[in-house]
Design a protein around this motif. Structure first.
Motif, short mmCIF file in Angstrom:
data_model
loop_
_atom_site.label_atom_id
_atom_site.label_comp_id
_atom_site.label_asym_id
_atom_site.label_seq_id
_atom_site.Cartn_x
_atom_site.Cartn_y
_atom_site.Cartn_z
N ILE A 94 37.99 25.35 24.76
CA ILE A 94 36.61 25.73 24.41
C ILE A 94 35.77 24.48 24.26
CG2 ILE A 94 37.36 27.84 23.22
CD1 ILE A 94 36.56 26.43 20.56
N ARG A 95 34.47 24.69 24.35
CA ARG A 95 33.49 23.63 24.09
C ARG A 95 32.56 24.15 23.01
NH1 ARG A 95 32.86 23.36 30.19
NH2 ARG A 95 34.25 21.68 30.79
N THR A 96 32.09 23.25 22.17
CA THR A 96 31.12 23.65 21.16
C THR A 96 29.88 22.78 21.31
OG1 THR A 96 31.98 22.15 19.46
CG2 THR A 96 32.91 24.37 19.54
N ALA A 97 28.75 23.38 20.98
CA ALA A 97 27.47 22.66 21.01
C ALA A 97 26.67 23.10 19.80
CB ALA A 97 26.72 22.98 22.29
N LYS A 98 26.02 22.13 19.18
CA LYS A 98 25.24 22.44 17.99
C LYS A 98 23.76 22.43 18.34
CE LYS A 98 24.93 21.36 13.14
NZ LYS A 98 25.41 20.54 12.04
N SER A 99 23.08 23.49 17.93
CA SER A 99 21.64 23.60 18.11
C SER A 99 21.06 23.97 16.75
CB SER A 99 21.31 24.67 19.15
OG SER A 99 19.92 24.82 19.27
N GLY A 100 20.41 23.02 16.11
CA GLY A 100 19.93 23.26 14.76
C GLY A 100 21.10 23.38 13.81
N ARG A 101 21.18 24.50 13.14
CA ARG A 101 22.29 24.73 12.20
C ARG A 101 23.39 25.59 12.79
NH1 ARG A 101 19.95 26.34 6.47
NH2 ARG A 101 22.18 26.47 6.17
N SER B 201 39.74 27.55 7.29
CA SER B 201 40.96 27.84 8.05
C SER B 201 40.62 28.20 9.49
CB SER B 201 41.73 28.99 7.41
OG SER B 201 42.20 28.63 6.15
N PHE B 202 39.57 28.97 9.67
CA PHE B 202 39.17 29.36 11.01
C PHE B 202 38.71 28.16 11.83
CE2 PHE B 202 36.15 30.97 14.15
CZ PHE B 202 36.98 31.84 14.84
N ILE B 203 37.99 27.26 11.19
CA ILE B 203 37.49 26.07 11.88
C ILE B 203 38.65 25.20 12.37
CG2 ILE B 203 36.23 23.90 11.53
CD1 ILE B 203 34.17 25.57 9.96
N LYS B 204 39.76 25.18 11.65
CA LYS B 204 40.94 24.44 12.13
C LYS B 204 41.42 25.01 13.46
CE LYS B 204 42.71 22.96 7.66
NZ LYS B 204 43.81 23.05 6.69
N HIS B 205 41.37 26.33 13.61
CA HIS B 205 41.75 26.95 14.88
C HIS B 205 40.80 26.53 15.99
CE1 HIS B 205 45.01 29.50 13.48
NE2 HIS B 205 44.26 29.88 12.46
N LEU B 206 39.51 26.51 15.68
CA LEU B 206 38.53 26.09 16.68
C LEU B 206 38.76 24.64 17.09
CD1 LEU B 206 35.20 27.74 15.47
CD2 LEU B 206 36.83 28.56 17.19
N ARG B 207 39.10 23.80 16.14
CA ARG B 207 39.35 22.38 16.46
C ARG B 207 40.55 22.26 17.40
NH1 ARG B 207 38.42 20.45 10.46
NH2 ARG B 207 36.16 20.21 10.52
N THR C 116 31.85 28.06 23.65
CA THR C 116 31.97 28.65 24.99
C THR C 116 33.37 28.38 25.52
OG1 THR C 116 31.08 26.66 26.01
CG2 THR C 116 29.52 28.44 25.58
N LEU C 117 33.84 29.28 26.34
CA LEU C 117 35.16 29.16 26.96
C LEU C 117 35.08 28.20 28.14
CD1 LEU C 117 38.09 30.17 27.13
CD2 LEU C 117 37.26 32.04 28.56
N ASN C 118 36.03 27.30 28.24
CA ASN C 118 36.14 26.39 29.37
C ASN C 118 37.17 27.00 30.33
OD1 ASN C 118 36.32 24.33 31.20
ND2 ASN C 118 37.23 22.86 29.79
N LEU D 139 41.58 24.52 19.55
CA LEU D 139 41.13 25.00 20.86
C LEU D 139 40.26 23.96 21.56
CD1 LEU D 139 40.37 28.72 19.98
CD2 LEU D 139 42.17 27.88 21.51
N GLU D 140 39.41 23.32 20.80
CA GLU D 140 38.52 22.31 21.38
C GLU D 140 39.31 21.07 21.81
OE1 GLU D 140 34.02 20.73 20.61
OE2 GLU D 140 35.25 21.16 18.85
N ALA D 141 40.29 20.67 21.01
CA ALA D 141 41.11 19.50 21.35
C ALA D 141 41.92 19.75 22.62
CB ALA D 141 42.04 19.15 20.19
N SER D 142 42.32 20.98 22.84
CA SER D 142 43.08 21.32 24.05
C SER D 142 42.19 21.45 25.27
CB SER D 142 43.87 22.61 23.84
OG SER D 142 42.98 23.73 23.86
N GLY D 143 40.88 21.50 25.05
CA GLY D 143 39.94 21.64 26.15
C GLY D 143 39.65 23.08 26.54
#
Length: 109
Positions: free
Chosen positions: A61-68, A47-53, A73-75, A55-59
């Motif tokens: 926030i940005r997400t970056a994956k490093s390893g696992r 459910s929380f990840i849906k919120h992040l998606r 980060t806030l845009n 936010l990311e779709a609206s621009g």
């Protein structure tokens, strides 16, 4: 104008939810992993990840994956869309209240 409106709509939709506003507020203090962010909210991780998606779709926030670890980060530049719109609205209303003040002052004299 239509593109600007779509951007603004997307940002306002993202900011309409208190959880998403909480994420924005938290990321204002600095980047955080998804796990760190999720731990601050009483809901399941999916459910929380849906919120992040959203936010990311609206621009917002940005997400970056490093390893696992996925870090968010806030845009801050994206918030300028809201700031510009609010400044425009503020100008309209200030002009209206200035006209009202002149009208009332003229009536007193």
């Amino acid at each position: 104008m239509a593109q600007y409106s779509a951007q603004l709509d997307g940002v306002f939709v993202a900011l309409a939810d208190p959880t998403r506003r909480g994420v924005i507020q938290r990321l204002g203090r600095g980047p955080a992993s998804v796990g760190e962010l999720a731990g601050e909210f009483p809901m399941t991780l999916p459910s929380f990840i849906k919120h992040l998606r959203t936010l990311e779709a609206s621009g917002l926030i940005r997400t970056a994956k490093s390893g696992r670890v996925r870090t968010c980060t806030l845009n801050r530049e994206r918030l300028a869309v809201v700031d510009d719109w609010l400044a425009q609205q503020r100008g309209i209303w200030e002009a209206r209240t200035d006209r009202l003040e002149r009208l009332l002052t003229d009536q007193k004299e």
